[in-house]
Design a protein around this motif. Structure first.
Motif, PDB file in Angstrom:
ATOM      1  N   UNK A  59       0.814  -1.218   0.000  1.00 40.73           N
ATOM      2  CA  UNK A  59       0.000   0.000   0.000  1.00 40.73           C
ATOM      3  C   UNK A  59       0.845   1.265   0.000  1.00 40.73           C
ATOM      4  N   UNK A  60       2.177   1.126   0.186  1.00 36.73           N
ATOM      5  CA  UNK A  60       3.076   2.279   0.121  1.00 36.73           C
ATOM      6  C   UNK A  60       3.978   2.220  -1.113  1.00 36.73           C
ATOM      7  N   UNK A  61       3.589   1.423  -2.110  1.00 31.58           N
ATOM      8  CA  UNK A  61       4.377   1.256  -3.332  1.00 31.58           C
ATOM      9  C   UNK A  61       3.609   1.822  -4.515  1.00 31.58           C
ATOM     10  N   UNK A  62       4.097   2.887  -5.156  1.00 36.16           N
ATOM     11  CA  UNK A  62       3.386   3.478  -6.303  1.00 36.16           C
ATOM     12  C   UNK A  62       3.584   2.670  -7.585  1.00 36.16           C
ATOM     13  N   UNK A  63       3.184   1.428  -7.538  1.00 33.95           N
ATOM     14  CA  UNK A  63       3.311   0.510  -8.667  1.00 33.95           C
ATOM     15  C   UNK A  63       2.473  -0.717  -8.351  1.00 33.95           C
ATOM     16  N   UNK A  64       1.955  -1.388  -9.378  1.00 38.40           N
ATOM     17  CA  UNK A  64       1.147  -2.586  -9.161  1.00 38.40           C
ATOM     18  C   UNK A  64       2.028  -3.760  -8.752  1.00 38.40           C
ATOM     19  N   UNK A  65       1.740  -4.305  -7.578  1.00 38.16           N
ATOM     20  CA  UNK A  65       2.478  -5.446  -7.037  1.00 38.16           C
ATOM     21  C   UNK A  65       1.470  -6.468  -6.538  1.00 38.16           C
ATOM     22  N   UNK A  66       1.696  -7.744  -6.870  1.00 38.01           N
ATOM     23  CA  UNK A  66       0.824  -8.828  -6.417  1.00 38.01           C
ATOM     24  C   UNK A  66       1.658  -9.883  -5.722  1.00 38.01           C
ATOM     25  N   UNK A  67       1.194 -10.362  -4.566  1.00 39.21           N
ATOM     26  CA  UNK A  67       1.873 -11.418  -3.825  1.00 39.21           C
ATOM     27  C   UNK A  67       0.916 -12.595  -3.648  1.00 39.21           C
ATOM     28  N   UNK A  68       1.370 -13.790  -4.060  1.00 34.91           N
ATOM     29  CA  UNK A  68       0.620 -15.016  -3.824  1.00 34.91           C
ATOM     30  C   UNK A  68       1.339 -15.770  -2.714  1.00 34.91           C
ATOM     31  N   UNK A  69       0.710 -15.871  -1.543  1.00 36.50           N
ATOM     32  CA  UNK A  69       1.385 -16.505  -0.407  1.00 36.50           C
ATOM     33  C   UNK A  69       1.189 -18.019  -0.436  1.00 36.50           C
ATOM     34  N   UNK A  70       1.788 -18.694   0.528  1.00 34.16           N
ATOM     35  CA  UNK A  70       1.757 -20.157   0.551  1.00 34.16           C
ATOM     36  C   UNK A  70       0.341 -20.690   0.657  1.00 34.16           C
ATOM     37  N   UNK A 487      -3.973   7.218  -3.915  1.00 33.78           N
ATOM     38  CA  UNK A 487      -3.761   7.453  -5.350  1.00 33.78           C
ATOM     39  C   UNK A 487      -2.273   7.588  -5.643  1.00 33.78           C
ATOM     40  N   UNK A 488      -1.874   7.183  -6.863  1.00 38.46           N
ATOM     41  CA  UNK A 488      -0.450   7.235  -7.209  1.00 38.46           C
ATOM     42  C   UNK A 488      -0.269   7.384  -8.707  1.00 38.46           C
ATOM     43  N   UNK A 489       0.944   7.782  -9.082  1.00 37.06           N
ATOM     44  CA  UNK A 489       1.366   7.839 -10.469  1.00 37.06           C
ATOM     45  C   UNK A 489       2.828   7.402 -10.510  1.00 37.06           C
ATOM     46  N   UNK A 490       3.214   6.650 -11.553  1.00 36.84           N
ATOM     47  CA  UNK A 490       4.595   6.181 -11.637  1.00 36.84           C
ATOM     48  C   UNK A 490       5.031   6.072 -13.085  1.00 36.84           C
ATOM     49  N   UNK A 491       6.362   6.098 -13.258  1.00 37.11           N
ATOM     50  CA  UNK A 491       6.974   5.908 -14.571  1.00 37.11           C
ATOM     51  C   UNK A 491       8.159   4.972 -14.386  1.00 37.11           C
ATOM     52  N   UNK A 492       8.324   4.017 -15.300  1.00 38.03           N
ATOM     53  CA  UNK A 492       9.444   3.084 -15.212  1.00 38.03           C
ATOM     54  C   UNK A 492       9.865   2.648 -16.611  1.00 38.03           C
ATOM     55  N   UNK A 493      11.078   2.139 -16.710  1.00 39.51           N
ATOM     56  CA  UNK A 493      11.603   1.706 -18.001  1.00 39.51           C
ATOM     57  C   UNK A 493      12.338   0.388 -17.834  1.00 39.51           C
ATOM     58  N   UNK A 494      12.574  -0.292 -18.964  1.00 39.16           N
ATOM     59  CA  UNK A 494      13.341  -1.530 -18.939  1.00 39.16           C
ATOM     60  C   UNK A 494      13.959  -1.769 -20.303  1.00 39.16           C
ATOM     61  N   UNK A 495      14.911  -2.678 -20.344  1.00 42.61           N
ATOM     62  CA  UNK A 495      15.499  -3.126 -21.599  1.00 42.61           C
ATOM     63  C   UNK A 495      15.740  -4.619 -21.486  1.00 42.61           C
ATOM     64  N   UNK A 496      15.771  -5.287 -22.630  1.00 39.20           N
ATOM     65  CA  UNK A 496      16.009  -6.726 -22.635  1.00 39.20           C
ATOM     66  C   UNK A 496      16.850  -7.086 -23.846  1.00 39.20           C
ATOM     67  N   UNK A 497      18.013  -7.676 -23.596  1.00 36.56           N
ATOM     68  CA  UNK A 497      18.905  -8.122 -24.659  1.00 36.56           C
ATOM     69  C   UNK A 497      18.853  -9.639 -24.702  1.00 36.56           C
ATOM     70  N   UNK A 498      18.143 -10.184 -25.666  1.00 30.89           N
ATOM     71  CA  UNK A 498      17.907 -11.619 -25.722  1.00 30.89           C
ATOM     72  C   UNK A 498      19.190 -12.372 -26.044  1.00 30.89           C
ATOM     73  N   UNK A 499      19.354 -13.534 -25.387  1.00 31.32           N
ATOM     74  CA  UNK A 499      20.459 -14.435 -25.704  1.00 31.32           C
ATOM     75  C   UNK A 499      19.983 -15.575 -26.594  1.00 31.32           C
ATOM     76  N   UNK A 500      18.834 -15.386 -27.250  1.00 32.50           N
ATOM     77  CA  UNK A 500      18.302 -16.371 -28.184  1.00 32.50           C
ATOM     78  C   UNK A 500      18.565 -15.923 -29.611  1.00 32.50           C
ATOM     79  N   UNK A 501      18.637 -16.891 -30.516  1.00 36.32           N
ATOM     80  CA  UNK A 501      18.820 -16.591 -31.929  1.00 36.32           C
ATOM     81  C   UNK A 501      17.477 -16.423 -32.617  1.00 36.32           C
ATOM     82  N   UNK A 502      17.410 -15.471 -33.544  1.00 37.84           N
ATOM     83  CA  UNK A 502      16.277 -15.366 -34.447  1.00 37.84           C
ATOM     84  C   UNK A 502      16.503 -16.407 -35.542  1.00 37.84           C
TER      85      UNK A 502
END
Length: 668
Positions: A59-70, A487-502
């Motif tokens: 509830x203190x994280x300005x981003x969608x987070x889901x936890x599935x417990x045991x 209420x919240x607003x957030x911005x985030x970025x990511x990159x992914x360099x695949x180690x698979x062949x096309x």
């Protein structure tokens, strides 16, 4: 308080001590290990530090987070990782059950999987297979999240929290069975290794077998995961973690053609959904997985904490898998354009992969004026290598009748001539820093910066190399109202360099870059044991991979730009002391660049997704370990990746097991 060891606990301890002593000697590297993942039970609004690197309530994280417990893993009868989020927003498993991989899309994109914050690589067919019986919980940070771990998929961070030694001795035996000849037996024991309890162990072991969804398919699994915790003093704790998994069986390929499923064959007939187009006598899945690592935590003083973790993961795989596709290929490829027949193809992958992940960070928790601050700075390193012999997308092995497939049609047992060597190495060094502050007990603000150096190189038959440097950024702002609204607003970025062949171009894929804007409201009212969340997201991705069909009708991949926009609604609450209701709805509009101009709906992701779950706890009737639940899922229409046709993937999905027994006892 002193706990007298149980006889079973004594027996296990006598076995575990020498084995784990050897593990400690092998793992005594120059530097010790990282963050301690809490073994306490998680409620619906808490996330452990292993996912966010700094322990922060949802509830203190300005981003969608889901936890599935045991508890939820058990009640929802999760048997594969891609089943863990079946009753949550924005998560779909587009291909159904598959014993040799997990199929997961979050907000339209694949997530990256981690084990206690350590990357588990999924490159091609060498993806790590996590065992649900060994999970304490599963955490999902939705959307691009490079700030935490660097190179990662745009769907988010999916972190598996492994079972670890508990402070209080405990143990359980699990026996279950169900449809498709499913049988499983598991043992989970945790206890003290000495009289003071500052050394503790845990042993989790499981064996199961079950038939696949298609005729003639099956899988058997053996899993064992010993762990050991040492409290050197009140400030320093080390936990050693190991696991071994062995799978053998006949793989399940549930890829069916349009003719005979979505629309009738020329004579009006349809294909039996249990039809297997593979070769049960020669198809084979044989994989072995070994992981070993540690987590170290040292409280320097009241402000600073040092954490370090290390993990080694090794996978050996032999996969021979036959499937069939629509027979409208050019005759030169073996096709004859007959809707009653299919073109059979056999895929082989034979090799291994190994990975090292290493993370160091310092966390400061302090107050300045009206601000409560948490600062984390760190450096991490990841190394991954995949060396295998394979035949790309497979080799044609003849024509098969779509409704009466033959399993003795002369498919050659030796396909080695179609195989070639692949040797791909991926390395990443990253440095990161993040500040999170709570101002005047109401405003939550965070800012994170990260830079990574990534190198991917294939020295196999098709040599190629990519050197990449990436800057990542995230920020968020949230207001904590007294009435529980956040209420919240957030911005985030990511990159992914695949180690698979096309396999279409025999080159490495270009790096994928993504960014997300999210606006939402989290509501945890004081008058209700539950929560309600709503979120709007907008993800833009450059160089996304997508399926294409060439001039000969052969299925391949290409890279293009995609965007995903949507809304998530979810809520969970105890309406009575024993009755819990959970519901969710997701609207997702995933689009990609249309070669003819503009955008078109991308494949596999339905625009509408809805779930509901009802659970009853019999604790008030004197049965604290008895819970019953049932659920319903709705998936809307999705788009076929090759033709653009829309399919009604499923009106609803329900799972029933004829038997599910569980017996447990605590050792003290």
């Amino acid at each position: 308080m002193h706990f007298a060891p149980h006889p079973v606990s004594k027996a296990v301890s006598s076995i575990m001590k020498p084995a784990l002593g050897l593990s400690l000697a092998l793992l005594a590297l120059p530097s010790l290990a990282e963050e301690e993942a809490s073994t306490k039970n998680l409620d619906t609004i808490t996330v452990t530090a292993s996912a966010l690197k700094v322990e922060t309530p949802i509830e203190e994280t300005p981003k969608s987070v889901t936890v599935i417990n045991r508890e939820n893993l058990e009640v929802h009868d999760v048997q594969k990782l891609d089943e863990a989020f079946r009753y949550n927003t924005s998560v779909v498993s587009p291909y159904g059950s598959d014993v040799d991989t997990d199929w997961l899309l979050v907000r339209g994109f694949e997530p990256s999987v981690y084990l206690d914050g350590n990357r588990l690589y999924k490159e091609g067919f060498f993806g790590w297979s996590t065992e649900p019986y060994g999970m304490e919980s599963v955490e999902l940070l939705k959307g691009p999240s490079a700030i935490f771990y660097g190179d990662s998929q745009p769907g988010g961070v999916l972190n598996v929290v492994q079972k670890k030694p508990t402070d209080v001795p405990q143990g359980s035996i699990n026996i279950s069975g169900g449809t498709s000849d499913y049988m499983q037996m598991g043992v989970d024991v945790s206890g003290w290794a000495n009289d003071t309890g500052d050394q503790r162990y845990r042993l989790v072991a499981m064996v199961n077998r079950k038939d696949g969804a298609l005729d003639g398919t099956e899988n058997e699994r053996f899993y064992i995961a010993p762990s050991y915790t040492i409290d050197f003093n009140e400030k320093a704790t080390l936990t050693l973690l190991t696991s071994f998994t062995k799978d053998t069986g006949v793989p399940n390929n549930g890829f069916f053609p349009v003719d005979g499923t979505y629309r009738a064959l020329p004579d009006g007939g349809y294909i039996d959904p249990t039809t297997n187009y593979g070769q049960p006598d020669t198809d084979r899945l044989d994989q072995t997985q070994v992981s070993a690592g540690y987590q170290f935590k040292y409280d320097i003083d009241d402000v600073w904490t040092y954490k370090q973790n290390f993990n080694f993961a090794y996978k050996e795989l032999y996969l021979r898998s036959t499937s069939a596709y629509s027979n409208d290929y050019d005759p030169a490829w073996g096709g004859d354009s007959d809707p009653n027949t299919l073109l059979r193809s056999t895929l082989i992958n034979d090799g291994d992969s190994h990975s090292y992940t290493f993370d160091n960070n310092l966390t400061a928790d302090f107050v300045t004026g009206i601000a409560e601050n948490k600062v984390v700075v760190g450096v991490d390193y990841q190394h991954h290598n995949n060396n295998w012999m394979g035949n790309g997308l497979g080799v044609s092995t003849g024509i098969v009748d779509s409704r009466n497939p033959s399993y003795d049609n002369g498919v050659p047992a030796d396909l080695s001539a179609s195989m070639y060597n692949n040797d791909v190495t991926k390395e990443q060094i990253g440095t990161y820093a993040q500040l999170q502050s709570i101002l005047a007990s109401h405003w939550v603000a965070n800012l994170g910066l990260r830079y990574d150096w990534v190198e991917v190189e294939n020295t196999g038959l098709y040599a190629d190399k990519i050197d990449d440097g990436q800057f990542s950024f995230n920020t968020g702002l949230m207001y904590l109202a007294d009435n529980g609204l956040s209420p919240y607003v957030s911005y985030s970025s990511s990159f992914y360099t695949s180690a698979s062949l096309d396999f279409t171009t025999n080159k490495l894929y270009l790096p994928i870059e993504s960014k997300q804007t999210e606006v939402g409201v989290k509501y945890a009212p004081m008058w209700l044991d539950g929560y309600f969340n709503i979120a709007w997201f907008d993800i833009k991705q450059d160089n996304a991979t997508t399926s294409v069909v060439d001039a000969n009708g052969v299925l391949g991949t290409s890279q293009t730009d995609q965007k995903s926009q949507g809304v998530e609604l979810e809520g969970s609450a105890f309406v009575t002391e024993n009755l819990k209701l959970t519901a969710s709805y997701t609207y997702t509009n995933l689009e990609e660049v249309d070669p003819n101009g503009g955008y078109r709906q991308a494949s596999l992701v339905p625009k509408n997704l809805a779930t509901g779950w009802v659970q009853y706890d019999f604790a008030s009737l004197g049965l604290p370990d008895l819970r019953m639940g049932t659920g319903v899922r709705y998936l809307g229409t999705s788009v076929n990746s090759t033709t653009g046709d829309k399919f009604l993937t499923s009106l609803y999905g329900m799972r029933w097991q004829a038997i599910n027994l569980h017996a447990s006892c605590n050792f003290k």
